[in-house]
Structures are given as C-alpha cells and as structure tokens.
Design an enzyme around this catalytic site. Structure first.
Site, PDB file in Angstrom:
ATOM      1  N   ASP A  38       0.726  -1.099   0.200  1.00 29.20           N
ATOM      2  CA  ASP A  38       0.076  -0.014  -0.071  1.00 29.20           C
ATOM      3  C   ASP A  38       0.515   1.413  -0.455  1.00 29.20           C
ATOM      4  OD1 ASP A  38      -2.230   1.421  -0.067  1.00 29.20           O
ATOM      5  OD2 ASP A  38      -3.287   1.055   2.040  1.00 29.20           O
ATOM      6  N   ASP A  39       0.045   2.026  -1.610  1.00 26.28           N
ATOM      7  CA  ASP A  39       1.021   3.457  -1.030  1.00 26.28           C
ATOM      8  C   ASP A  39       2.417   3.113  -0.867  1.00 26.28           C
ATOM      9  OD1 ASP A  39      -1.365   4.342  -1.073  1.00 26.28           O
ATOM     10  OD2 ASP A  39      -0.866   5.602   0.888  1.00 26.28           O
ATOM     11  N   CYS A  78      -6.636   3.685  -3.790  1.00 25.84           N
ATOM     12  CA  CYS A  78      -6.345   3.129  -3.985  1.00 25.84           C
ATOM     13  C   CYS A  78      -7.550   2.246  -3.995  1.00 25.84           C
ATOM     14  CB  CYS A  78      -6.340   2.735  -1.437  1.00 25.84           C
ATOM     15  SG  CYS A  78      -5.472   3.800  -0.937  1.00 25.84           S
ATOM     16  N   ARG A  82      -7.384  -1.016  -7.026  1.00 25.69           N
ATOM     17  CA  ARG A  82      -8.109  -2.084  -6.788  1.00 25.69           C
ATOM     18  C   ARG A  82      -9.062  -2.984  -7.246  1.00 25.69           C
ATOM     19  NH1 ARG A  82      -5.625  -3.383  -1.104  1.00 25.69           N
ATOM     20  NH2 ARG A  82      -3.649  -1.138  -0.493  1.00 25.69           N
ATOM     21  N   LYS A 132      -5.814  -5.560   3.058  1.00 28.27           N
ATOM     22  CA  LYS A 132      -6.984  -4.637   3.393  1.00 28.27           C
ATOM     23  C   LYS A 132      -7.542  -4.469   1.950  1.00 28.27           C
ATOM     24  CE  LYS A 132      -6.324   0.470   1.665  1.00 28.27           C
ATOM     25  NZ  LYS A 132      -5.547   1.525   1.463  1.00 28.27           N
ATOM     26  N   HIS A 134     -10.612  -2.506   0.818  1.00 25.58           N
ATOM     27  CA  HIS A 134     -10.829  -1.287   0.395  1.00 25.58           C
ATOM     28  C   HIS A 134     -11.804  -0.988  -1.137  1.00 25.58           C
ATOM     29  CE1 HIS A 134      -9.207   3.217   1.149  1.00 25.58           C
ATOM     30  NE2 HIS A 134     -11.191   3.166   0.982  1.00 25.58           N
ATOM     31  N   SER A 159      -8.495   1.468   5.082  1.00 22.47           N
ATOM     32  CA  SER A 159      -7.174   2.051   5.175  1.00 22.47           C
ATOM     33  C   SER A 159      -6.805   2.575   7.189  1.00 22.47           C
ATOM     34  CB  SER A 159      -6.974   3.265   4.447  1.00 22.47           C
ATOM     35  OG  SER A 159      -6.887   3.365   3.139  1.00 22.47           O
ATOM     36  N   HIS A 237       1.426   1.928   4.140  1.00 24.57           N
ATOM     37  CA  HIS A 237      -0.359   3.318   4.365  1.00 24.57           C
ATOM     38  C   HIS A 237       0.815   4.203   5.413  1.00 24.57           C
ATOM     39  CE1 HIS A 237      -3.211   6.164   4.023  1.00 24.57           C
ATOM     40  NE2 HIS A 237      -3.876   5.576   3.039  1.00 24.57           N
ATOM     41  N   ASP A 289      -0.031  -0.303  -5.465  1.00 26.64           N
ATOM     42  CA  ASP A 289      -1.887   0.205  -5.402  1.00 26.64           C
ATOM     43  C   ASP A 289      -1.863   1.011  -6.329  1.00 26.64           C
ATOM     44  OD1 ASP A 289      -1.359   1.217  -2.857  1.00 26.64           O
ATOM     45  OD2 ASP A 289      -2.708   1.525  -2.173  1.00 26.64           O
ATOM     46  N   ASN A 290      -0.488   2.406  -5.494  1.00 28.99           N
ATOM     47  CA  ASN A 290      -0.706   3.365  -6.968  1.00 28.99           C
ATOM     48  C   ASN A 290       1.117   4.398  -6.168  1.00 28.99           C
ATOM     49  OD1 ASN A 290      -2.755   4.344  -3.256  1.00 28.99           O
ATOM     50  ND2 ASN A 290      -1.003   4.456  -3.327  1.00 28.99           N
ATOM     51  N   LYS A 312       1.276  10.310  -4.803  1.00 25.03           N
ATOM     52  CA  LYS A 312      -0.036   9.594  -5.025  1.00 25.03           C
ATOM     53  C   LYS A 312      -1.648  10.354  -5.385  1.00 25.03           C
ATOM     54  CE  LYS A 312      -3.956   7.431  -1.010  1.00 25.03           C
ATOM     55  NZ  LYS A 312      -2.935   7.112   0.099  1.00 25.03           N
TER      56      LYS A 312
END
Length: 511
Positions: A38-39, A78, A82, A132, A134, A159, A237, A289-290, A312
């Site tokens: 994540d992130d 996110c 996803r 996660k 989301h 998150s 994250h 994811d990003n 992001k």
C-alpha cells in the site's frame, strides 16, 4: 486499444507481489498468490535505489527475475486501483469513483462485477485474502471479500487511517500524528464476515496476517487444492506502524521500519512456499496500489517516487508509476522489461498463463492485456498505451492524461494533497491544456521538458495521434454511476452494534 477488446478475443495460452505455483504433481494447475503493498513509491525499495531502505527479500526476488521499469497502477489512489486489479476493468466502469471508500460507505464493488477469485473459484481453486480490501463493507458486510469470491478473509477492510487511533502504532508508543477520521468506529479486524477484534492492535497485525496466509497455503496444499491468495499489506500507508521486532530497526526511521516489516512478511511467505515444496514452481510479482504519499507522515517522513514527478493522487508519473517485478525460477530469465504493464493486466495475464477462457467473462469488456508471453517467451508487451483518470474525474472532465508509446499528453493537470512537496505543480488546482502538454517519458521520465514544435520535428504528427486516441478511448469508456460518495452510519463496522455512545463504543476481542 484495450478498451475495445473483449477478453475472449485477447487471452492466449498487483506494490503487488503475485505468485503462481505448481504443486509438484499434486495438481496440474498453478497456485496464485498476489501481494499488494500500500502506497509504496517507485523509490522506496533497495533495488530501486533508495539509499537507506532495507528490503533484502524483495531485492532478492528482483535479482532472480524480471524487473518492470514501466509498470502503472490502475489509479493514483487506493479504491479505484484495487478495483482494476480485481476486475481487469477501469474503475469508472464499475462506479468505484470518485476518490476512495470510507468506513461509512454504503456501497462497494458491485456484486455483479466478475472478479479474479470468482473465475478461479469456478476453476477449482481455493480462494483467500489477508489485509486491506478497500472495495466496500456496506450494511451487514454486503461488500466484504467473502461476497466477492474469497472463501476466507482476514484483515481490516479499509485503510487503517480511517479510524480513530485508539491503539498504539508502535509498542508502548502512540501514532506519529492524530487521526484524520476520529469520529468513526475503531479499526475492525475481520475473520471472514465477522469482526474478531476492535480496535485492531496494529503492532501485531503484520504477524497475524502472515500466520493466516501461511495457514491458508498449508491447508490448501494438504487438501491438494490449487489456491489463490491475495495478500494485501496495510503497510506502508500512513500512519506508519511496526512491531517490537522492527521498531527503530531502520536508519530510514519509522517509514523504513514499516518497509522492513513488509519485507520480512514477503520473506516469510517465500519460506512457507519452500517448506510446502512449491517455491521452485512459483511465479512472484511485486507492485504497489499507487504512488507514494509525499505529504509529511509526521516527524519528517514520507514515501519516495524516485525520479518521477509528484505522487499519490495525481496523474503525473509519480502517482501511478510504481515498482514491479516477476520471479519464476527456471522459467523466467532475470533481466529488465521496459515494456508497459498495469494492474489492469493482472487478471488477463493470470488467465492467459492458465489457459482459462471463462464463461463468466463472456461479453464483458476487459481493459487489461494478456502479458503471459512477455513473461515466459520474451515477447514485447502488447500494452502500448496507458490511460490516466484523476481520482475525482467525471465523464464531463474526461481522462486527464494519456500515454502512447513513449509520448504522454496532459490534457488536464491537477495536484493533490497527498503529493505535497517542493514542486508546486503537485498541489496546483486543475488546469486545462489545449494543446496538451506532451512529454517523452522515456527520455524525460521526470516530466520536466515538454515536447514542442521547436524541439521535435514530428510534433504535429505526435499531437494528432494523441488527440485522436483520446477521442476514441473516451468514446469507448462507460462511466457507471459513482458509488464512493454514499454514506450512512448503518455501514460503520461495529462488533457490538447498539452500544453507546456510537460509534466510539464499538469494542470486542476474540482469541
């Protein structure tokens, strides 16, 4: 263009780590494990050049396999990203916009959308997920992973910053900043469709997730079932968290501690695959994811997009260009792939490797490409374009940017709060550009030097091609009604609903 191709015409024979493993004669179908970080920014790992990050397990996978240098997440935030992973479709087609799901979101990924685990389940796979989600909870858990093809689920369904920080982020130490969402219920930890811990103890979360992942893999191997595991990290994250084993372990600080804990979990999974006897027949892919949150996480720390602009929440390269690698001992030769790939391509690529043409997907428009031959036969990537859709875009604003080959056109530029840094473009309000700003992102990946008539003799031809492509792509995009802006307290997860004062009273713990 991918947007005009049906899946059944494109299949051949997401940071995500994704693994396909053959079970040494137990069955003829490869197992599949997908890890999503994540992130995680392009510059946040050791193998991508960060000077103070320690990620030896991920780096080892990179050395043993293919490194993708032009991999893009399906969105710069996110929820829509996803959605692209689970469906192979732009998130606007399923209504998973604008922005992201919240703890009190009433809707989620439509149940009629066909997901990768649903297809694989029909093919005889056991399906499980940790971490996660989301993509929605909804009233009575209507949109949880267990309703979208996953037989087992363990994790926080959104998150961990979308809860009041009522537990510590580090052993005996609070989180680095205050929660941006203090007025909802404490973070719920789900086992399947039931909350088993609320609030979630973050300092032990990674270890619990790793144990559940190991349990799922070993159970599947014992039952001689092929399996699909989606392993979706809550790290890295905001806010950062870590266990006593990793607190103050990295010279990069708390962010580095989180990366190290994530890396440990990757190594633990590899060890489990080895113990189960399936590692040597395992494909592992890693991505995010990003792009990274550049905004200060507290105490002067944030993610790194490496050489790319912003991060992001933007359609600059730093928002969606993320690390990715593929490792498969003996089957995929080590090296670097400079062709394009995206989270959108994971579903069609997995199904391409398996040789699956599912009736579930008949007539469904898929935006992803099958890169199975790029992985196994050294063929060029079939993806030649990338569409950038801003998180709050609408059908009226259309796509913000488009890449075709080495050229990228910005029709609208817009910053975002998570991308705050010294570059003012990363926080500017929306600006429309006619003609668009064009960059050669192979020569200029940092998007600093626009292509113009003065410096590019083929400028008019490049411009015309990009404008025509934009028109054709937008004509083929269907914007479903947006689902991420519908809220209600009935959707807030609470293990002892009816307690007062709601929702801060929600609390329970099960062994």
């Amino acid at each position: 263009l991918a947007a005009s191709v049906l899946l059944n015409t494109m299949l051949g024979p997401c940071f995500i780590i994704f693994a396909l493993c053959f079970s040494h004669g137990i069955n003829t179908k490869p197992n599949i494990v997908v890890f999503l970080v994540d992130d995680l920014g392009y510059g946040d790992l050791g193998y991508t050049g960060h000077p103070t990050t320690s990620s030896p397990n991920v780096d080892a996978l990179a050395r043993s396999g293919k490194i993708f240098t032009q991999f893009y997440s399906g969105s710069s935030v996110c929820t829509p990203s996803r959605a692209t992973l689970q469906t192979g479709r732009h998130a606007i087609r399923s209504g998973m916009y604008p922005e992201v799901q919240m703890a009190n979101s009433l809707l989620g990924l439509p149940l009629e959308e066909v997901t990768l685990p649903e297809v694989l389940k029909q093919e005889g796979y056991s399906t499980g997920m940790v971490g996660k989600w989301h993509l929605g909870v909804g009233e009575d858990g209507k949109y949880l992973p267990t309703k979208q093809g996953y037989e087992r689920y363990f994790g926080i369904p959104y998150s961990h910053d979308m809860c009041p920080f009522v537990t510590n982020c580090y052993p005996g130490e609070p989180c680095d900043v205050e929660s941006p969402h203090p007025n909802t219920s404490p973070c719920p930890l789900y086992l399947n469709d039931q909350i088993v811990e609320q609030p979630t103890e973050l300092t032990s979360l990674t270890g619990k997730m790793a144990a559940k992942a190991d349990e799922f893999i070993m159970d599947s191997v014992k039952m001689e079932n092929p399996f699909f595991l989606f392993y979706s990290f809550h790290q890295v994250h905001f806010p950062q968290f870590s266990s006593s084993m990793f607190r103050n372990s990295s010279i990069r600080g708390a962010f580095g501690d989180s990366v190290s804990e994530m890396d440990w979990a990757v190594g633990k999974l590899v060890s489990t695959l080895q113990e189960a006897g399936v590692y040597n027949d395992t494909i592992i892919i890693l991505t995010s994811d990003n792009g990274p949150r550049n905004l200060n996480h507290g105490k002067g720390q944030g993610g790194s997009s490496g050489p790319f602009k912003c991060g992001k929440g933007t359609t600059y390269e730093g928002g969606q260009r993320v690390p990715a690698l593929v490792s498969w001992p003996g089957m995929i030769s080590p090296g670097v792939v400079s062709g394009l790939m995206s989270t959108l391509d994971i579903m069609p690529t997995v199904l391409g490797i398996l040789g699956v043409e599912s009736a579930l997907l008949d007539g469904i428009l898929i935006d992803g490409y099958d890169l199975s031959k790029t992985l196994t036969e050294e063929e060029d990537s079939p993806r030649k374009e990338m569409v950038y859709i801003y998180p709050s875009a609408t059908e009226a604003t259309g796509i913000h940017a488009l890449r075709h080959g080495k050229y990228k056109a910005h029709f609208v530029t817009q910053g975002g709060i998570f991308a705050v840094n010294e570059d003012l473009d990363c926080i500017r309000f929306a600006q429309t550009h006619s003609p668009p700003i064009i960059y050669n992102v192979e020569h200029d990946p940092s998007e600093r030097y626009p292509v113009t008539e003065e410096n590019e003799p083929n400028y008019q031809e490049i411009l015309e091609t990009l404008l025509n492509m934009k028109e054709n792509i937008e004509a083929g995009l269907t914007w479903a009604p947006p689902r991420n802006a519908h809220y209600g307290d009935i959707a807030i997860p609470c293990c002892n609903r009816g307690c007062q004062p709601f929702p801060s009273c929600c609390s329970c713990s099960e062994n």
